[in-house]
Motif scaffolding. Structure first.
Motif, mmCIF file in Angstrom:
data_model
loop_
_atom_site.group_PDB
_atom_site.id
_atom_site.type_symbol
_atom_site.label_atom_id
_atom_site.label_comp_id
_atom_site.label_asym_id
_atom_site.label_seq_id
_atom_site.Cartn_x
_atom_site.Cartn_y
_atom_site.Cartn_z
ATOM 1 N N ALA A 197 0.850 -1.184 0.000
ATOM 2 C CA ALA A 197 0.000 0.000 0.000
ATOM 3 C C ALA A 197 0.885 1.233 0.000
ATOM 4 O O ALA A 197 1.954 1.244 0.617
ATOM 5 C CB ALA A 197 -0.913 0.000 1.218
ATOM 6 N N TYR A 198 0.438 2.257 -0.709
ATOM 7 C CA TYR A 198 1.235 3.455 -0.926
ATOM 8 C C TYR A 198 0.347 4.687 -0.823
ATOM 9 O O TYR A 198 -0.747 4.710 -1.369
ATOM 10 C CB TYR A 198 1.874 3.423 -2.327
ATOM 11 C CG TYR A 198 2.807 2.261 -2.500
ATOM 12 C CD1 TYR A 198 4.175 2.429 -2.339
ATOM 13 C CD2 TYR A 198 2.325 0.990 -2.788
ATOM 14 C CE1 TYR A 198 5.046 1.357 -2.467
ATOM 15 C CE2 TYR A 198 3.184 -0.094 -2.915
ATOM 16 C CZ TYR A 198 4.539 0.106 -2.752
ATOM 17 O OH TYR A 198 5.396 -0.963 -2.867
ATOM 18 N N VAL A 199 0.844 5.708 -0.162
ATOM 19 C CA VAL A 199 0.134 6.973 -0.061
ATOM 20 C C VAL A 199 0.775 7.955 -1.035
ATOM 21 O O VAL A 199 1.992 7.938 -1.239
ATOM 22 C CB VAL A 199 0.150 7.510 1.396
ATOM 23 C CG1 VAL A 199 1.554 7.850 1.848
ATOM 24 C CG2 VAL A 199 -0.768 8.688 1.558
ATOM 25 N N SER B 50 -6.068 -0.866 -6.302
ATOM 26 C CA SER B 50 -7.199 -0.080 -5.815
ATOM 27 C C SER B 50 -6.705 1.328 -5.527
ATOM 28 O O SER B 50 -5.694 1.502 -4.854
ATOM 29 C CB SER B 50 -7.762 -0.667 -4.514
ATOM 30 O OG SER B 50 -8.285 -1.955 -4.718
ATOM 31 N N ARG B 51 -7.429 2.331 -6.042
ATOM 32 C CA ARG B 51 -7.162 3.725 -5.666
ATOM 33 C C ARG B 51 -8.263 4.094 -4.682
ATOM 34 O O ARG B 51 -9.440 4.139 -5.042
ATOM 35 C CB ARG B 51 -7.195 4.651 -6.885
ATOM 36 C CG ARG B 51 -6.897 6.106 -6.519
ATOM 37 C CD ARG B 51 -6.828 7.006 -7.729
ATOM 38 N NE ARG B 51 -8.165 7.313 -8.237
ATOM 39 C CZ ARG B 51 -8.377 8.015 -9.352
ATOM 40 N NH1 ARG B 51 -7.371 8.452 -10.083
ATOM 41 N NH2 ARG B 51 -9.614 8.264 -9.759
ATOM 42 N N LEU B 52 -7.873 4.348 -3.430
ATOM 43 C CA LEU B 52 -8.828 4.562 -2.346
ATOM 44 C C LEU B 52 -8.583 5.895 -1.650
ATOM 45 O O LEU B 52 -7.533 6.504 -1.806
ATOM 46 C CB LEU B 52 -8.693 3.432 -1.321
ATOM 47 C CG LEU B 52 -8.825 2.008 -1.855
ATOM 48 C CD1 LEU B 52 -8.457 1.000 -0.780
ATOM 49 C CD2 LEU B 52 -10.225 1.769 -2.383
ATOM 50 N N LEU B 53 -9.554 6.299 -0.840
ATOM 51 C CA LEU B 53 -9.440 7.493 0.006
ATOM 52 C C LEU B 53 -8.970 8.711 -0.780
ATOM 53 O O LEU B 53 -8.098 9.459 -0.353
ATOM 54 C CB LEU B 53 -8.511 7.218 1.188
ATOM 55 C CG LEU B 53 -8.894 6.035 2.075
ATOM 56 C CD1 LEU B 53 -7.812 5.758 3.102
ATOM 57 C CD2 LEU B 53 -10.234 6.275 2.739
ATOM 58 N N THR B 54 -9.567 8.921 -1.932
ATOM 59 C CA THR B 54 -9.169 10.014 -2.809
ATOM 60 C C THR B 54 -9.554 11.374 -2.238
ATOM 61 O O THR B 54 -10.541 11.498 -1.509
ATOM 62 C CB THR B 54 -9.796 9.853 -4.199
ATOM 63 O OG1 THR B 54 -11.215 9.745 -4.058
ATOM 64 C CG2 THR B 54 -9.261 8.627 -4.909
ATOM 65 N N SER B 55 -8.764 12.380 -2.600
ATOM 66 C CA SER B 55 -9.086 13.771 -2.271
ATOM 67 C C SER B 55 -8.580 14.645 -3.401
ATOM 68 O O SER B 55 -7.527 14.379 -3.984
ATOM 69 C CB SER B 55 -8.456 14.186 -0.944
ATOM 70 O OG SER B 55 -7.051 14.125 -1.030
ATOM 71 N N ALA C 67 -4.132 22.109 -16.971
ATOM 72 C CA ALA C 67 -4.220 22.466 -15.553
ATOM 73 C C ALA C 67 -3.862 21.240 -14.730
ATOM 74 O O ALA C 67 -4.482 20.179 -14.884
ATOM 75 C CB ALA C 67 -5.625 22.940 -15.204
ATOM 76 N N ALA C 68 -2.846 21.377 -13.879
ATOM 77 C CA ALA C 68 -2.419 20.296 -12.990
ATOM 78 C C ALA C 68 -3.077 20.532 -11.632
ATOM 79 O O ALA C 68 -2.804 21.527 -10.974
ATOM 80 C CB ALA C 68 -0.906 20.272 -12.864
ATOM 81 N N VAL C 69 -3.955 19.605 -11.238
ATOM 82 C CA VAL C 69 -4.726 19.756 -10.009
ATOM 83 C C VAL C 69 -4.198 18.772 -8.968
ATOM 84 O O VAL C 69 -4.163 17.559 -9.215
ATOM 85 C CB VAL C 69 -6.228 19.483 -10.278
ATOM 86 C CG1 VAL C 69 -7.037 19.653 -9.008
ATOM 87 C CG2 VAL C 69 -6.748 20.374 -11.395
ATOM 88 N N PRO C 70 -3.780 19.256 -7.791
ATOM 89 C CA PRO C 70 -3.271 18.355 -6.745
ATOM 90 C C PRO C 70 -4.336 17.344 -6.306
ATOM 91 O O PRO C 70 -5.537 17.655 -6.284
ATOM 92 C CB PRO C 70 -2.929 19.298 -5.591
ATOM 93 C CG PRO C 70 -2.760 20.640 -6.218
ATOM 94 C CD PRO C 70 -3.715 20.660 -7.381
ATOM 95 N N TYR C 71 -3.882 16.144 -5.966
ATOM 96 C CA TYR C 71 -4.791 15.122 -5.452
ATOM 97 C C TYR C 71 -4.066 14.253 -4.445
ATOM 98 O O TYR C 71 -2.840 14.248 -4.368
ATOM 99 C CB TYR C 71 -5.360 14.257 -6.589
ATOM 100 C CG TYR C 71 -4.500 13.094 -7.003
ATOM 101 C CD1 TYR C 71 -4.841 11.791 -6.633
ATOM 102 C CD2 TYR C 71 -3.350 13.261 -7.759
ATOM 103 C CE1 TYR C 71 -4.057 10.711 -7.010
ATOM 104 C CE2 TYR C 71 -2.564 12.193 -8.140
ATOM 105 C CZ TYR C 71 -2.921 10.916 -7.758
ATOM 106 O OH TYR C 71 -2.149 9.849 -8.123
ATOM 107 N N GLY C 72 -4.843 13.536 -3.689
ATOM 108 C CA GLY C 72 -4.309 12.567 -2.744
ATOM 109 C C GLY C 72 -5.062 11.262 -2.877
ATOM 110 O O GLY C 72 -6.206 11.238 -3.342
ATOM 111 N N ALA C 73 -4.426 10.171 -2.494
ATOM 112 C CA ALA C 73 -5.063 8.853 -2.539
ATOM 113 C C ALA C 73 -4.151 7.851 -1.856
ATOM 114 O O ALA C 73 -2.983 8.131 -1.593
ATOM 115 C CB ALA C 73 -5.312 8.417 -3.988
ATOM 116 N N VAL C 74 -4.714 6.697 -1.603
ATOM 117 C CA VAL C 74 -3.948 5.537 -1.159
ATOM 118 C C VAL C 74 -4.119 4.479 -2.242
ATOM 119 O O VAL C 74 -5.232 4.208 -2.684
ATOM 120 C CB VAL C 74 -4.459 4.996 0.189
ATOM 121 C CG1 VAL C 74 -3.794 3.670 0.522
ATOM 122 C CG2 VAL C 74 -4.221 6.006 1.298
#
Length: 191
Positions: free
Chosen positions: A68-70, A156-161, A176-183
């Protein structure tokens, strides 16, 4: 002297990944401490803060998590066409997790910075999340090299923001490069 900010980020990433993997192990009954190599934590999936994998994006029965990777730094880049930013995006991200650092980029592709192993995948299913990019199940369609990613069959791409395409008009061809987060959780096929 160690970089304390970097050390804190790494410590938080490991703790967060341990929680995600413990929850996934509780959901799938497939994870073991040896397979995921993270500290043991409660696998109480009845807790409100425990991530759940929507049934539409679960990997096939018997799949087991192998890492798993953040996302420590990531963007989804959109291109303007017809005066609006399109729904298709190109990822660019640095991930940190159980197998070290992984570079995520166009393809979509993931490459281990530790051993160079590389995978590409195609979207199999998605689960929408309000105000952010959807959670996904991806099926790996190509492997290159032997190493950390060589036995991965599903992602699996989870817990996206974040990561949602900008609204409003734009000039065709603009990006446009939009920041995102995921696990990202990597799965081996039933074997």
């Amino acid at each position: 002297m160690p970089n304390t900010s970097r050390s804190r980020v790494r410590a938080l990433a490991v703790v967060g990944l341990a929680g995600v993997l413990a929850a996934i192990g509780g959901v799938t009954n497939q994870a073991s401490a040896a397979e995921v190599a993270v500290p043991a934590v409660s696998a109480d999936t009845s807790r409100a803060d425990t991530p759940r994998i929507a049934s539409t994006i679960r990997p096939p029965a018997g799949s087991r998590p192998v890492g798993a990777y953040v996302v420590t730094r990531g963007t989804q880049t959109y291109t303007c066409a017809g005066g609006v930013f399109t729904g298709a995006s190109v990822p660019e991200g640095q991930l940190f997790g159980t197998g070290g650092r992984v570079h995520h980029f166009k393809g979509p592709s993931w490459q281990s910075e530790r051993d160079g192993s590389l995978i590409t995948a195609k979207k199999t299913a998605e689960s929408p999340r309000p105000g952010t990019i959807p959670e996904l199940l991806l099926t790996v369609d190509a492997h290159t090299g032997k190493g950390t990613l060589s036995n991965v069959a599903y992602i699996s791409r989870l817990l996206t923001s974040g990561g949602v395409a900008p609204a409003g008009p734009c000039t065709d061809g603009a990006t446009a490069a939009v920041p995102y987060g995921a696990v990202y959780v990597f799965w081996a096929a039933k074997g």
